[in-house]
Write a protein that holds these residues in place. Structure first.
Motif, PDB file in Angstrom:
ATOM      1  N   TRP A   1       2.391 -13.594  -4.449  1.00  0.00           N
ATOM      2  CA  TRP A   1       2.611 -12.309  -3.788  1.00  0.00           C
ATOM      3  C   TRP A   1       3.619 -12.468  -2.658  1.00  0.00           C
ATOM      4  O   TRP A   1       4.587 -11.709  -2.553  1.00  0.00           O
ATOM      5  N   ASP A   2       3.422 -13.469  -1.812  1.00  0.00           N
ATOM      6  CA  ASP A   2       4.292 -13.709  -0.662  1.00  0.00           C
ATOM      7  C   ASP A   2       5.722 -14.001  -1.109  1.00  0.00           C
ATOM      8  O   ASP A   2       6.681 -13.519  -0.505  1.00  0.00           O
ATOM      9  N   THR A   3       5.864 -14.756  -2.169  1.00  0.00           N
ATOM     10  CA  THR A   3       7.180 -15.119  -2.693  1.00  0.00           C
ATOM     11  C   THR A   3       7.965 -13.887  -3.131  1.00  0.00           C
ATOM     12  O   THR A   3       9.173 -13.790  -2.896  1.00  0.00           O
ATOM     13  N   VAL A   4       7.289 -12.932  -3.734  1.00  0.00           N
ATOM     14  CA  VAL A   4       7.964 -11.704  -4.191  1.00  0.00           C
ATOM     15  C   VAL A   4       8.058 -10.674  -3.070  1.00  0.00           C
ATOM     16  O   VAL A   4       9.104 -10.060  -2.859  1.00  0.00           O
ATOM     17  N   TYR A   5       6.973 -10.492  -2.323  1.00  0.00           N
ATOM     18  CA  TYR A   5       6.925  -9.432  -1.310  1.00  0.00           C
ATOM     19  C   TYR A   5       7.926  -9.658  -0.172  1.00  0.00           C
ATOM     20  O   TYR A   5       8.556  -8.725   0.301  1.00  0.00           O
ATOM     21  N   GLN A   6       8.067 -10.874   0.288  1.00  0.00           N
ATOM     22  CA  GLN A   6       9.039 -11.262   1.319  1.00  0.00           C
ATOM     23  C   GLN A   6       9.050 -10.314   2.520  1.00  0.00           C
ATOM     24  O   GLN A   6      10.076  -9.708   2.834  1.00  0.00           O
ATOM     25  N   ASP A   7       7.899 -10.176   3.168  1.00  0.00           N
ATOM     26  CA  ASP A   7       7.784  -9.316   4.348  1.00  0.00           C
ATOM     27  C   ASP A   7       8.248  -7.880   4.094  1.00  0.00           C
ATOM     28  O   ASP A   7       8.791  -7.220   4.976  1.00  0.00           O
ATOM     29  N   GLY A   8       8.051  -7.402   2.877  1.00  0.00           N
ATOM     30  CA  GLY A   8       8.369  -6.020   2.538  1.00  0.00           C
ATOM     31  C   GLY A   8       9.675  -5.839   1.791  1.00  0.00           C
ATOM     32  O   GLY A   8       9.890  -4.796   1.172  1.00  0.00           O
ATOM     33  N   LEU A   9      10.550  -6.826   1.815  1.00  0.00           N
ATOM     34  CA  LEU A   9      11.829  -6.700   1.103  1.00  0.00           C
ATOM     35  C   LEU A   9      11.626  -6.563  -0.405  1.00  0.00           C
ATOM     36  O   LEU A   9      12.406  -5.899  -1.077  1.00  0.00           O
ATOM     37  N   GLY A  10      10.558  -7.187  -0.916  1.00  0.00           N
ATOM     38  CA  GLY A  10      10.267  -7.123  -2.346  1.00  0.00           C
ATOM     39  C   GLY A  10       9.125  -6.183  -2.674  1.00  0.00           C
ATOM     40  O   GLY A  10       8.472  -6.327  -3.712  1.00  0.00           O
ATOM     41  N   ASN A  11       8.856  -5.236  -1.768  1.00  0.00           N
ATOM     42  CA  ASN A  11       7.748  -4.306  -1.974  1.00  0.00           C
ATOM     43  C   ASN A  11       7.836  -3.647  -3.352  1.00  0.00           C
ATOM     44  O   ASN A  11       8.884  -3.108  -3.719  1.00  0.00           O
ATOM     45  N   ARG A  12       6.746  -3.738  -4.091  1.00  0.00           N
ATOM     46  CA  ARG A  12       6.589  -3.178  -5.434  1.00  0.00           C
ATOM     47  C   ARG A  12       7.360  -3.945  -6.507  1.00  0.00           C
ATOM     48  O   ARG A  12       7.463  -3.502  -7.638  1.00  0.00           O
ATOM     49  N   GLY A  13       7.879  -5.109  -6.132  1.00  0.00           N
ATOM     50  CA  GLY A  13       8.550  -5.949  -7.113  1.00  0.00           C
ATOM     51  C   GLY A  13       7.537  -6.580  -8.063  1.00  0.00           C
ATOM     52  O   GLY A  13       6.365  -6.772  -7.718  1.00  0.00           O
ATOM     53  N   ILE A  14       7.990  -6.915  -9.246  1.00  0.00           N
ATOM     54  CA  ILE A  14       7.123  -7.538 -10.255  1.00  0.00           C
ATOM     55  C   ILE A  14       6.905  -9.009  -9.909  1.00  0.00           C
ATOM     56  O   ILE A  14       7.857  -9.726  -9.580  1.00  0.00           O
ATOM     57  N   ILE A  15       5.656  -9.436  -9.978  1.00  0.00           N
ATOM     58  CA  ILE A  15       5.322 -10.846  -9.822  1.00  0.00           C
ATOM     59  C   ILE A  15       5.319 -11.435 -11.231  1.00  0.00           C
ATOM     60  O   ILE A  15       4.438 -11.109 -12.027  1.00  0.00           O
ATOM     61  N   PRO A  16       6.297 -12.266 -11.560  1.00  0.00           N
ATOM     62  CA  PRO A  16       6.345 -12.811 -12.928  1.00  0.00           C
ATOM     63  C   PRO A  16       5.103 -13.645 -13.256  1.00  0.00           C
ATOM     64  O   PRO A  16       4.602 -14.387 -12.405  1.00  0.00           O
ATOM     65  N   PHE A  17       4.633 -13.506 -14.495  1.00  0.00           N
ATOM     66  CA  PHE A  17       3.474 -14.295 -14.911  1.00  0.00           C
ATOM     67  C   PHE A  17       3.761 -15.786 -14.783  1.00  0.00           C
ATOM     68  O   PHE A  17       2.875 -16.560 -14.443  1.00  0.00           O
ATOM     69  N   SER A  18       5.003 -16.182 -15.021  1.00  0.00           N
ATOM     70  CA  SER A  18       5.354 -17.601 -14.895  1.00  0.00           C
ATOM     71  C   SER A  18       5.145 -18.084 -13.465  1.00  0.00           C
ATOM     72  O   SER A  18       4.694 -19.211 -13.239  1.00  0.00           O
ATOM     73  N   LEU A  19       5.439 -17.240 -12.490  1.00  0.00           N
ATOM     74  CA  LEU A  19       5.233 -17.592 -11.086  1.00  0.00           C
ATOM     75  C   LEU A  19       3.740 -17.703 -10.775  1.00  0.00           C
ATOM     76  O   LEU A  19       3.305 -18.635 -10.083  1.00  0.00           O
ATOM     77  N   ILE A  20       2.965 -16.772 -11.285  1.00  0.00           N
ATOM     78  CA  ILE A  20       1.513 -16.820 -11.086  1.00  0.00           C
ATOM     79  C   ILE A  20       0.953 -18.106 -11.697  1.00  0.00           C
ATOM     80  O   ILE A  20       0.174 -18.812 -11.052  1.00  0.00           O
ATOM     81  N   LYS A  21       1.364 -18.418 -12.914  1.00  0.00           N
ATOM     82  CA  LYS A  21       0.886 -19.642 -13.580  1.00  0.00           C
ATOM     83  C   LYS A  21       1.270 -20.873 -12.775  1.00  0.00           C
ATOM     84  O   LYS A  21       0.432 -21.753 -12.532  1.00  0.00           O
ATOM     85  N   ASP A  22       2.528 -20.946 -12.346  1.00  0.00           N
ATOM     86  CA  ASP A  22       3.012 -22.123 -11.615  1.00  0.00           C
ATOM     87  C   ASP A  22       2.321 -22.304 -10.266  1.00  0.00           C
ATOM     88  O   ASP A  22       2.049 -23.423  -9.847  1.00  0.00           O
ATOM     89  N   MET A  23       2.041 -21.196  -9.571  1.00  0.00           N
ATOM     90  CA  MET A  23       1.511 -21.291  -8.219  1.00  0.00           C
ATOM     91  C   MET A  23      -0.007 -21.210  -8.126  1.00  0.00           C
ATOM     92  O   MET A  23      -0.590 -21.724  -7.181  1.00  0.00           O
ATOM     93  N   GLU A  24      -0.639 -20.542  -9.083  1.00  0.00           N
ATOM     94  CA  GLU A  24      -2.090 -20.354  -9.013  1.00  0.00           C
ATOM     95  C   GLU A  24      -2.854 -21.262  -9.967  1.00  0.00           C
ATOM     96  O   GLU A  24      -4.051 -21.436  -9.812  1.00  0.00           O
ATOM     97  N   CYS A  25      -2.165 -21.796 -10.956  1.00  0.00           N
ATOM     98  CA  CYS A  25      -2.851 -22.571 -11.987  1.00  0.00           C
ATOM     99  C   CYS A  25      -2.438 -24.043 -11.974  1.00  0.00           C
ATOM    100  O   CYS A  25      -2.697 -24.760 -12.944  1.00  0.00           O
ATOM    101  N   VAL A  26      -1.774 -24.500 -10.941  1.00  0.00           N
ATOM    102  CA  VAL A  26      -1.267 -25.868 -10.865  1.00  0.00           C
ATOM    103  C   VAL A  26      -2.409 -26.857 -11.089  1.00  0.00           C
ATOM    104  O   VAL A  26      -3.454 -26.795 -10.440  1.00  0.00           O
ATOM    105  N   GLY A  27      -2.206 -27.713 -12.069  1.00  0.00           N
ATOM    106  CA  GLY A  27      -3.186 -28.764 -12.325  1.00  0.00           C
ATOM    107  C   GLY A  27      -4.415 -28.316 -13.098  1.00  0.00           C
ATOM    108  O   GLY A  27      -5.267 -29.125 -13.421  1.00  0.00           O
ATOM    109  N   THR A  28      -4.525 -27.007 -13.383  1.00  0.00           N
ATOM    110  CA  THR A  28      -5.718 -26.543 -14.100  1.00  0.00           C
ATOM    111  C   THR A  28      -5.378 -25.870 -15.409  1.00  0.00           C
ATOM    112  O   THR A  28      -6.257 -25.600 -16.189  1.00  0.00           O
ATOM    113  N   CYS A  29      -4.110 -25.535 -15.622  1.00  0.00           N
ATOM    114  CA  CYS A  29      -3.732 -24.818 -16.837  1.00  0.00           C
ATOM    115  C   CYS A  29      -2.915 -25.705 -17.753  1.00  0.00           C
ATOM    116  O   CYS A  29      -2.213 -26.555 -17.334  1.00  0.00           O
TER     117      CYS A  29
END
Length: 146
Positions: free
Chosen positions: A118-146
């Motif tokens: 979320w923080d990577t895309v949102y960027q203090d509001g600059l990316g407000n409502r931007g799409i969070i790519p599933f690849s980013l979610i997998k890489d950042m939230e699933c590290v070592g478990t997926c």
């Protein structure tokens, strides 16, 4: 099996209502996000393919948000007839049980983790409502478990 985010949202709402622990749309959005992550960790497959976006209060699935926005911040007390496969029901029920006791504010704070998707895309509001790519979610939230 892959579902729509609205189907999963309706399932979560029904489950929580049935446990007399109804959720608000805000909490529902965070539960959808973490259900997607935990399901992916468990199965290696996406639970749904609807876009997850970086909104001010964290990750949001717009399709599901607009389905329940009329409830505003009030608890959503509804039941829906949503069919999941038996294997998915067991997985998703366990995930929901893990998140029911966690306050929405805690889930918001967790999803706002510095350097997270979320923080990577949102960027203090600059990316407000931007799409969070599933690849980013997998890489950042699933590290070592997926």
């Amino acid at each position: 099996m892959t579902y729509t985010a609205v189907d999963i949202a309706k399932y979560i709402v029904s489950y929580c209502s049935g446990k007399h622990r109804p959720v608000s749309n805000l909490k529902l959005q965070k539960m959808l996000y973490y259900t997607w992550i935990d399901y992916y960790k468990k199965t290696g497959t996406a639970l749904f393919f609807n876009e997850i976006c970086a909104w001010q209060l964290g990750p949001v699935v717009p399709d599901a948000y607009y389905e329940f926005c009329s409830y505003a911040g009030t608890p959503i007390i509804r039941t829906y007839d949503v069919e999941l496969s038996s294997g998915d029901t067991a997985i998703i029920n366990k995930i929901i049980e893990d998140y029911i006791p966690i306050p929405a504010s805690t889930l918001v704070n967790r999803s706002h983790r510095k350097g997270g998707p979320w923080d990577t895309v949102y960027q203090d509001g600059l990316g407000n409502r931007g799409i969070i790519p599933f690849s980013l979610i997998k890489d950042m939230e699933c590290v070592g478990t997926c």
